[in-house]
Design an enzyme around this catalytic site. Structure first.
Site, PDB file in Angstrom:
ATOM      1  CB  SER A  96      -0.841  -0.152   1.254  1.00 22.79           C
ATOM      2  OG  SER A  96      -1.364   1.406   1.434  1.00 22.79           O
TER       3      SER A  96
ATOM      4  CE1 TYR B 203      -4.074  -1.810   6.060  1.00 21.37           C
ATOM      5  CE2 TYR B 203      -3.202   0.154   5.109  1.00 21.37           C
ATOM      6  CZ  TYR B 203      -3.791  -1.099   5.055  1.00 21.37           C
ATOM      7  OH  TYR B 203      -3.979  -1.567   3.682  1.00 21.37           O
TER       8      TYR B 203
HETATM    9  N1  LIG Z   1      -8.860  -0.900   0.115  1.00 22.48           N
HETATM   10  C1  LIG Z   1      -8.039  -0.361  -0.035  1.00 22.48           C
HETATM   11  O1  LIG Z   1      -7.973   0.966   0.150  1.00 22.48           O
HETATM   12  C2  LIG Z   1      -6.500  -0.950  -0.001  1.00 22.48           C
HETATM   13  C3  LIG Z   1      -5.621  -0.005  -0.175  1.00 22.48           C
HETATM   14  C4  LIG Z   1      -4.095  -0.526  -0.442  1.00 22.48           C
HETATM   15  C5  LIG Z   1      -3.918  -1.994  -0.095  1.00 22.48           C
HETATM   16  N2  LIG Z   1      -4.993  -2.618   0.254  1.00 22.48           N
HETATM   17  C6  LIG Z   1      -4.558  -4.070   0.538  1.00 22.48           C
HETATM   18  O2  LIG Z   1      -5.281  -4.866  -0.350  1.00 22.48           O
HETATM   19  C7  LIG Z   1      -5.680  -6.091   0.240  1.00 22.48           C
HETATM   20  C8  LIG Z   1      -7.063  -6.464  -0.208  1.00 22.48           C
HETATM   21  O3  LIG Z   1      -7.846  -5.418   0.155  1.00 22.48           O
HETATM   22  P1  LIG Z   1      -9.548  -5.038  -0.351  1.00 22.48           P
HETATM   23  O4  LIG Z   1      -9.689  -3.751  -0.546  1.00 22.48           O
HETATM   24  O5  LIG Z   1      -9.752  -6.300  -1.203  1.00 22.48           O
HETATM   25  O6  LIG Z   1     -10.062  -5.450   1.151  1.00 22.48           O
HETATM   26  P2  LIG Z   1     -11.304  -6.325   1.700  1.00 22.48           P
HETATM   27  O7  LIG Z   1     -12.382  -6.528   0.448  1.00 22.48           O
HETATM   28  O8  LIG Z   1     -11.815  -6.011   2.980  1.00 22.48           O
HETATM   29  O9  LIG Z   1     -10.537  -7.773   1.745  1.00 22.48           O
HETATM   30  C9  LIG Z   1      -9.815  -8.281   2.779  1.00 22.48           C
HETATM   31  C10 LIG Z   1      -9.514  -9.747   2.892  1.00 22.48           C
HETATM   32  O10 LIG Z   1      -8.936 -10.032   3.916  1.00 22.48           O
HETATM   33  C11 LIG Z   1      -9.542 -11.262   4.775  1.00 22.48           C
HETATM   34  N3  LIG Z   1      -9.158 -11.400   5.967  1.00 22.48           N
HETATM   35  C12 LIG Z   1      -9.214 -10.320   7.071  1.00 22.48           C
HETATM   36  N4  LIG Z   1      -8.780 -11.151   8.011  1.00 22.48           N
HETATM   37  C13 LIG Z   1      -8.571 -12.174   7.806  1.00 22.48           C
HETATM   38  C14 LIG Z   1      -8.339 -13.573   8.790  1.00 22.48           C
HETATM   39  N5  LIG Z   1      -7.904 -13.146   9.892  1.00 22.48           N
HETATM   40  N6  LIG Z   1      -7.771 -14.603   7.984  1.00 22.48           N
HETATM   41  C15 LIG Z   1      -8.114 -14.580   6.791  1.00 22.48           C
HETATM   42  N7  LIG Z   1      -8.497 -13.427   5.865  1.00 22.48           N
HETATM   43  C16 LIG Z   1      -8.634 -12.515   6.251  1.00 22.48           C
HETATM   44  C17 LIG Z   1     -10.956 -10.856   4.367  1.00 22.48           C
HETATM   45  O11 LIG Z   1     -11.894 -11.949   4.649  1.00 22.48           O
HETATM   46  P3  LIG Z   1     -13.300 -11.772   5.523  1.00 22.48           P
HETATM   47  O12 LIG Z   1     -14.014 -11.513   4.377  1.00 22.48           O
HETATM   48  O13 LIG Z   1     -13.495 -12.984   6.369  1.00 22.48           O
HETATM   49  O14 LIG Z   1     -13.303 -10.515   6.238  1.00 22.48           O
HETATM   50  C18 LIG Z   1     -10.996 -10.479   2.896  1.00 22.48           C
HETATM   51  O15 LIG Z   1     -11.088 -11.507   2.104  1.00 22.48           O
HETATM   52  C19 LIG Z   1      -5.368  -6.161   1.953  1.00 22.48           C
HETATM   53  O16 LIG Z   1      -4.152  -6.508   2.095  1.00 22.48           O
HETATM   54  C20 LIG Z   1      -5.279  -4.422   1.829  1.00 22.48           C
HETATM   55  O17 LIG Z   1      -4.749  -4.003   2.835  1.00 22.48           O
HETATM   56  C21 LIG Z   1      -6.300  -2.079   0.237  1.00 22.48           C
END
Ligand SMILES: NC(=O)c1ccc[n+]([C@@H]2O[C@H](COP(=O)([O-])OP(=O)(O)OC[C@H]3O[C@@H](n4cnc5c(N)ncnc54)[C@H](OP(=O)(O)O)[C@@H]3O)[C@@H](O)[C@H]2O)c1
Length: 247
Positions: free
Chosen positions: A137, A150
């Protein structure tokens, strides 16, 4: 005849991860392995995909979960691509009052990725090919007062991924390190979008484009690309000004 692909999504309900599976245009012979902690949501996500699917239980808070996950990912054949997308975002004010929750965030966003990626990399090395996509990120660039736990976890993950890429150089296994900015979606629901924000679909399209380059090599991808300029400005801002930023 096209060769079928096997793809693992760790964080099998991740919006960015699922958008990437869409963007990869997986066909009926391809296999997507969705790993996550909620069987119902994984099954619902699997129903939306056009390829064959397997769902695998995976809880990032279990420090040994990488073992069963890795074994399962390679049970039915070689793995072409793994997307390390598990993550949680918790408001800093909550973490300031709850150190245990901060520890859990670091476990989910950093430690679990380290164990999973090391285990997958070893198996991919043995098969002499494969790609690991790591979702870092812009938060990794510099810790922000408003989001520093974070940011610390992402900085650790980012450093790990760069080291892993160098470690794997010449083995046939590559690492695509992705640094999105603010992505509108479930994780950032209710938050005001930051400059240069994108959607999960835009992040996915950029990753799919990078993966489609013909010569496999490890690289870093900013999404959107101009974010690299903002990141440079973020690094240069004097600390007295930096610490006054509201977010
Ligand atoms: N969204 C943003 O602004 C952003 C920006 C930069 C980077 N990122 C990174 O990109 C990645 C994906 O983000 P996203 O936007 O797709 O978010 P998201 O839709 O909230 O997805 C997060 C994923 O992590 C899983 N997760 C959380 N806790 C877990 C655990 N204890 N064990 C297994 N799985 C777990 C969630 O599963 P559940 O369905 O069970 O909750 C979900 O599948 C993340 O690493 C995030 O930090 C996101």
């Amino acid at each position: 005849m096209a060769v079928s692909r096997r793809v693992l999504l760790v964080g099998g309900t991740s919006e960015i991860g699922l958008a990437l599976l869409d963007a990869l245009d997986l066909g009926a012979d391809d296999v997507a392995i969705l790993a996550g902690r909620d069987e119902e949501r994984l099954a619902a996500a699997a129903l939306e995909l056009t390829c064959r699917t397997v769902t695998v239980p995976f809880d990032a808070l279990d420090p040994t979960a990488y073992q069963a996950l890795t074994a399962r990912a390679f049970t039915d054949g070689p793995l072409d691509l793994a997307i390390s997308a598990a993550g949680v975002l918790v408001p800093q004010e909550v973490l300031d009052e709850d150190p245990a929750r901060a520890g859990a965030l670091v476990q989910t966003n950093l430690t679990a990725h380290v164990t999973v990626l090391l285990a997958l990399a070893a198996r991919m090395r043995a098969q002499r090919r494969g790609t690991l996509v790591v979702l870092s990120s812009v938060a990794a660039v510099r810790p922000r007062r408003a989001n520093y736990v974070y940011g610390a976890a992402k900085a650790g993950l980012d450093a790990f991924a760069r080291g892993l890429a160098d470690r794997l150089h010449g083995t046939g296994v590559t690492v695509l390190l992705v640094r999105p900015g603010f992505v509108t979606g479930r994780m950032t629901q209710g938050m005001k979008p930051a400059p240069l924000s994108s959607t999960p679909q835009q992040v996915a399209a950029a990753i799919a484009d990078a993966l489609a380059q013909d010569r496999p090599r490890s690289r870093t991808l900013w999404v959107p690309r101009p974010l690299v300029l903002l990141a440079t400005a973020m690094r240069l801002l004097p600390r007295p000004l930096w610490r006054r930023l509201p977010r």
